[in-house]
Scaffold this active site. Sequence first.
Site, mmCIF file in Angstrom:
data_model
loop_
_atom_site.group_PDB
_atom_site.id
_atom_site.type_symbol
_atom_site.label_atom_id
_atom_site.label_comp_id
_atom_site.label_asym_id
_atom_site.label_seq_id
_atom_site.Cartn_x
_atom_site.Cartn_y
_atom_site.Cartn_z
ATOM 1 N N LYS A 1 -1.932 1.605 -4.035
ATOM 2 C CA LYS A 1 -1.398 0.963 -5.234
ATOM 3 C C LYS A 1 -2.517 0.235 -5.975
ATOM 4 C CE LYS A 1 3.252 0.012 -3.416
ATOM 5 N NZ LYS A 1 4.018 0.799 -4.400
ATOM 6 N N ARG B 1 11.278 6.102 2.456
ATOM 7 C CA ARG B 1 12.219 7.178 2.775
ATOM 8 C C ARG B 1 11.852 7.853 4.097
ATOM 9 N NH1 ARG B 1 10.864 10.005 -2.885
ATOM 10 N NH2 ARG B 1 10.557 7.798 -3.339
HETATM 11 N N1 BES Z 1 8.085 -0.247 -2.115
HETATM 12 C C1 BES Z 1 7.879 0.665 -3.177
HETATM 13 C C2 BES Z 1 8.933 0.542 -4.266
HETATM 14 C C3 BES Z 1 8.751 -0.594 -5.229
HETATM 15 C C4 BES Z 1 7.808 -0.505 -6.234
HETATM 16 C C5 BES Z 1 9.567 -1.695 -5.162
HETATM 17 C C6 BES Z 1 7.667 -1.535 -7.130
HETATM 18 C C7 BES Z 1 9.419 -2.726 -6.064
HETATM 19 C C8 BES Z 1 8.466 -2.653 -7.047
HETATM 20 C C9 BES Z 1 7.935 2.086 -2.632
HETATM 21 O O1 BES Z 1 7.464 2.280 -1.358
HETATM 22 C C10 BES Z 1 7.086 2.910 -3.543
HETATM 23 O O2 BES Z 1 5.900 2.701 -3.551
HETATM 24 N N2 BES Z 1 7.712 3.805 -4.276
HETATM 25 C C11 BES Z 1 7.033 4.624 -5.204
HETATM 26 C C12 BES Z 1 7.566 6.016 -5.047
HETATM 27 C C13 BES Z 1 6.747 7.053 -5.771
HETATM 28 C C14 BES Z 1 5.398 7.224 -5.106
HETATM 29 C C15 BES Z 1 7.507 8.357 -5.755
HETATM 30 C C16 BES Z 1 7.315 4.086 -6.601
HETATM 31 O O3 BES Z 1 8.439 3.681 -6.873
HETATM 32 O O4 BES Z 1 6.382 4.066 -7.396
HETATM 33 MN MN MN Z 2 5.379 2.616 -1.277
#
Ligand code: BES
Ligand code: MN
Length: 492
Positions: free
Chosen positions: A270, A344
Amino acid sequence: MLDITFVKSALPKSGALALLIAEDANSPTRAALDAADAATDGAISRALKVAEFTGKKGQLATILAPGAGLTRVVAVGLGKLADATVKSVEDAGGTAVAALGRDATAALATCGLTGAQAASAALGAALRRYRFDRYRTKEKAEDKPKLVKLSVLTDELARAKAGWVDGRAVAEGVFLARDLVSEPPNVLHPVEMAERCKKLTALGLKVEVLGPKDMLKLGFGALMGVAQGSTAEPRMVVMTWNGAGPKSKAKPLAFIGKGVTFDTGGISIKPAGGMEEMKFDMAGAGAVIGLMAALAGRKAKVDVVGLVGLVENMPSGNAQRPGDVVTSYSGQTIEVINTDAEGRLVLADVLWYCQQKFDPRFMVDLATLTGAMIVALGHEYAGFFANDDAISDQLHEAGKSSGELAWRMPLSEGYEKAIKSDIADMKNVGGRPAGAITAAAFIQRFVNGKPWAHLDIAGTAWAYSDQPTVPKGATGWGVRLLDRMVADNFEK
Ligand code: BES
Ligand code: MN
Ligand code: ZN
């Protein structure tokens, strides 16, 4: 926890006084106001008139040193008495507490309300007074909130006290969830989180902890793939509450939480800005743990299992790569396209284990799963997906009565093609369109047809500003919703 006692309605001789006042003229909620007004020679009604206070919902007026020994009087509007809901009364209690200021003790007058409503006001007050103080070592006394003791004035003493027995247990559960989510990720790694779960045995819960050896042996390839990049060992915790009694033949209810104690994204890392927020990526697990504490605390007459998958998602020389294929506990293979879609993968193995092991009546999972959920619904509603209309209705209703609102999103065959892989049974991301839905479609492949709902709480697990019953920070979202869902549908 705010020390709350209930006393028969009578004007306090000193300290701060909060009044919950309905909009209706001559409403019985004005009894405490009238008494305080008489004792202060009309100072309070004069001030409320200048403040144009009518008792409209959410209205707030503060009167300093009105006389009669009172340091301050806070009036909070309830709206029309007939329209009062559990949530509006809780909100009024929370709003009152936030305005009570610098006294260590205060009274909250709920005259004219029922005993159940007095207990709701107390719950709102307690929830708003929460603060995570563990790591403040230098805060000056004058900067700390002072209120420690609240006497709730009520006309229906016995009912109010009885209502608060359950209310208090629920508040304890919410606070546990908030504490866990607030903890920094260096402290609350999976091992520590499992240790916190073990403490719940004191409430009569059975707690079983599985480590990496157990999970590898079972074949948790999806969860273990996420965990392998971190030096912190993963855990799965199974908490069991048997409250239905020995004669019950009903299968248990099951709640499952995503517990990523920190989500860097892994190799699909990230951006740095705001990454610290990802300590909250275990909020689904936090809610399940808080819920189990609440149910045990109020001795709920139902059998429930709570399962949490606890991992840290880190990049390292041993981390899983984009392109890796893992074999989940279900036997289905997954091509990991993006290591940041890790939640997931964790849920996949825990859900499969749950339905295999417990054959539950239903499974509800909670997860801070997708940024796309926030894009869709913001921070007001959580989104949920369900393969069963009864569960969907129960969640929607419990949302309205608890104030933790949840809105159903679609599951449909058409979304399945987005997660089709060229080399494995599925891939773990479905691209930008409908990101929350394709994530749910992925998870559905691991519920084995059991009645199920998935709550994506990415937008509701953290409050970015104060709300009436939720101070800024970790919300504990889900504990109240699911406690209501269980109480209203499965304990009768
Ligand atoms: N924990 C995050 C989701 C999230 C992102 C919650 C921002 C709150 C704020 C999750 O593990 C994630 O990183 N999801 C990705 C999925 C994507 C790579 C398909 C997302 O939502 O960007
Ligand atoms: Mn994630
Ligand atoms: Zn995550």
